[in-house]
Design an enzyme around this catalytic site. Structure first.
Site, PDB file in Angstrom:
ATOM      1  N   PRO A  17       0.841  -1.207   0.000  1.00  0.00           N
ATOM      2  CA  PRO A  17       0.000   0.000   0.000  1.00  0.00           C
ATOM      3  C   PRO A  17       0.872   1.252   0.000  1.00  0.00           C
ATOM      4  CG  PRO A  17       0.133  -0.937   2.193  1.00  0.00           C
ATOM      5  CD  PRO A  17       0.830  -1.903   1.293  1.00  0.00           C
ATOM      6  N   SER A 266       7.824   4.797   9.101  1.00  0.00           N
ATOM      7  CA  SER A 266       7.681   3.636   8.232  1.00  0.00           C
ATOM      8  C   SER A 266       6.255   3.112   8.256  1.00  0.00           C
ATOM      9  CB  SER A 266       8.642   2.528   8.670  1.00  0.00           C
ATOM     10  OG  SER A 266       8.102   1.903   9.814  1.00  0.00           O
ATOM     11  N   LYS A 267       6.006   2.152   7.374  1.00  0.00           N
ATOM     12  CA  LYS A 267       4.673   1.560   7.307  1.00  0.00           C
ATOM     13  C   LYS A 267       4.304   0.888   8.621  1.00  0.00           C
ATOM     14  CE  LYS A 267       4.531   0.944   2.340  1.00  0.00           C
ATOM     15  NZ  LYS A 267       4.486   0.077   1.182  1.00  0.00           N
ATOM     16  N   ARG A 268       5.303   0.387   9.316  1.00  0.00           N
ATOM     17  CA  ARG A 268       5.038  -0.325  10.579  1.00  0.00           C
ATOM     18  C   ARG A 268       4.725   0.620  11.740  1.00  0.00           C
ATOM     19  NH1 ARG A 268       9.087  -2.729   8.239  1.00  0.00           N
ATOM     20  NH2 ARG A 268      10.526  -1.375   9.363  1.00  0.00           N
TER      21      ARG A 268
END
Ligand code: GLU
Length: 503
Positions: A17, A266-268
């Site tokens: 995504p 970040s995505k996390r």
């Protein structure tokens, strides 16, 4: 198309995504294009087929749509420079890479993974911090520069696996001007002989990216800072391919940092900090990641927040809609330093945009039952009143619940504290005054309250909070006279009478 037309591209790889950093890159490209009457392209860079994630391409397109970033040319739209998906352009790249070989700007390399690993670990042992396949190490490897042309031919005929590497010169200064960072100068000795092409017929990012930017007549490459180290290689490729005069302008955007400023967001990090990092919802491995859209943010507020994460308008204005962003945007005002993400501020942006939203716009988010049961004008007035106090559009309906039904429960604490016989008596007297208001306007209601308080020598706090609670059920809300006015005389009288009898 005029020679000086501004043409920019957003070139994501569909490997997952889009995260808010990616959306910001798209947004800056879009603002720059619109500001300069140029074109905004969407190109999908899917050369690394092993990293493709199902649904990612659609997600990118849906996200841009929600953000109101309109694609002029590209995947999902088409255009005269298509196809816009790199996996569909395989044949195009071949010609250029073989041209580079012919002109001694690239070479075949046949080294196995094992041989590459040995080379790297030997260089490490020799004390090299970043072991590279370069002008020195390449002379010890299996490539068309070290092998005889006969052997190279035989290997190719046999179908041996190979890669084509760019031939980086030794000790040469590569210089370019970045629109945000100014002059950037790199010594070529620090650059790897990067792989441009593989024997399976797929180009790597570097080759495909440069060839496409050239063929699609891209005037400005606006992308994240993480690509800055690749820029000298790209500059060199333009030279090698004979396109030096067509080299686009480069602008490398600053990173979006975690709220504590410690590294890239970040995505996390969404999980860790409890705020969304994706524009719209994303499902993966039975897990759903809520996006800004589902959280209740408006695209305008989201764009506004993103735009100001790395760009400043040069004055104290903070609230911009898309048109205002376009009008004000310039690459010259993009900061070099990373921008700390601040979720509280993001919510603040949403609040400000909600205040600017029209009642008409807000009621589009109301439950369809409400839309059927009440007059449009009434709902719009409620929305306009409640929006001043809400942070998210989906809160308006909930916060204004007492406009749609009589309260079922009343603020317990206040009832306990203030709903005593003395106050009941006062409310009864006030009810009489309310009943006598001839024209039930917000002004007259307010006058009635004030006259009553004066006559009885009461402070506002002595009786008005309990009046609010028996009418709306809750302690907080918009000005009471406005609530009275909207609910209307009949309803107000009935609610007060009900309270006097039943609570
Ligand atoms: N495909 C690259 C990415 O995902 C594009 C980099 C560029 O814009 O050159 O970010």
């Amino acid at each position: 198309m005029s020679k000086n037309e501004v043409r920019v591209r957003f070139a994501p790889s569909p490997t997952g995504p889009l995260h808010i950093g990616g959306v910001r890159t798209a947004l800056y490209n879009y603002l720059f294009a619109r500001k300069n009457n140029g074109k905004f392209l969407l190109r999908i860079e899917d050369t690394d087929q092993n990293r493709l994630i199902n649904g990612a391409e659609k997600y990118i397109i849906d996200s841009l749509k929600w953000c109101k970033i309109e694609i002029d040319e590209g995947v999902s739209i088409g255009g005269e420079f298509g196809p816009y998906k790199q996996s569909q352009r395989k044949d195009i790249y071949k010609k250029y890479v073989f041209n580079l070989i012919k002109n001694n700007k690239a070479y075949y390399a046949f080294d196995s993974n094992e041989e590459l690993n040995t080379m790297r670990s030997n260089l490490k042992k020799e004390g090299k911090a970043a072991p590279q396949y370069n002008s020195i190490s390449r002379s010890r490897m299996k490539n068309s520069l070290t092998l005889s042309s006969k052997e190279v031919e035989e290997r190719l005929k046999r179908g041996d696996k190979y890669v084509i590497r760019i031939l980086i010169p030794r000790n040469q200064e590569i210089k370019f001007k970045d629109e945000i960072r100014g002059w950037v100068s790199v010594n070529s000795s620090s650059i790897d002989d990067k792989v441009l092409y593989k024997s399976d017929g797929m180009p790597t990012y570097h080759l495909a990216n440069v060839v496409d930017d050239y063929l699609m007549k891209i005037s400005h490459v606006i992308r994240g800072e993480e690509w800055l180290p690749s820029a000298p290689l790209h500059i060199l490729l333009y030279q090698y391919l004979g396109w030096e005069t067509e080299t686009p302008n480069f602008a490398h955007l600053p990173l979006i940092l975690r709220p504590d400023g410690q590294g890239k967001l970040s995505k996390r990090d969404g999980d860790k900090y409890g705020f969304p990092v994706f524009p719209i919802s994303w499902d993966q491995n039975d897990k759903n990641f809520r996006g800004y859209k589902e959280f209740g943010f408006s695209p305008d507020a989201f764009n506004n927040m993103l735009a100001l994460l790395g760009w400043n308008p040069g004055n104290n204005n903070e609230i911009f809609n898309m048109n205002e962003l376009i009008e004000n945007f310039s690459l010259g005002r993009v900061n070099k330093a990373g921008a700390k993400f601040d979720f509280k501020k993001t919510v603040w942006f949403n609040e400000q945009h909600l205040k600017k939203m029209s009642g008409e716009e807000i009621i589009k988010n109301f439950d369809s039952g409400l839309l059927k049961s009440f007059k449009r004008e009434y709902l719009i007035s409620v929305a306009n009143l409640i929006k001043e106090r809400a942070k998210f559009v989906n809160e308006v309906e909930v916060e204004g619940k007492y406009f749609f039904e009589k309260p079922k429960i009343y603020d317990e604490k206040l009832i306990k504290k203030k709903w005593n016989d003395d106050n009941k008596f006062l409310i009864k007297e006030l009810l009489f005054e309310i009943t006598n208001i001839e024209v039930f306007s917000a002004n007259n209601i307010s006058k009635c309250f004030n006259d009553f308080l004066n006559k009885k020598n009461l402070n506002f706090g002595e009786i008005m909070p309990i009046l609010r609670v028996i009418v709306s059920g809750i302690k907080f809300g918009p000005p009471l006279n406005e609530i009275f006015f909207l609910l209307g005389k009949k309803e107000i009288i009935s609610r007060i009478k009900f309270a006097l009898k039943n609570i």
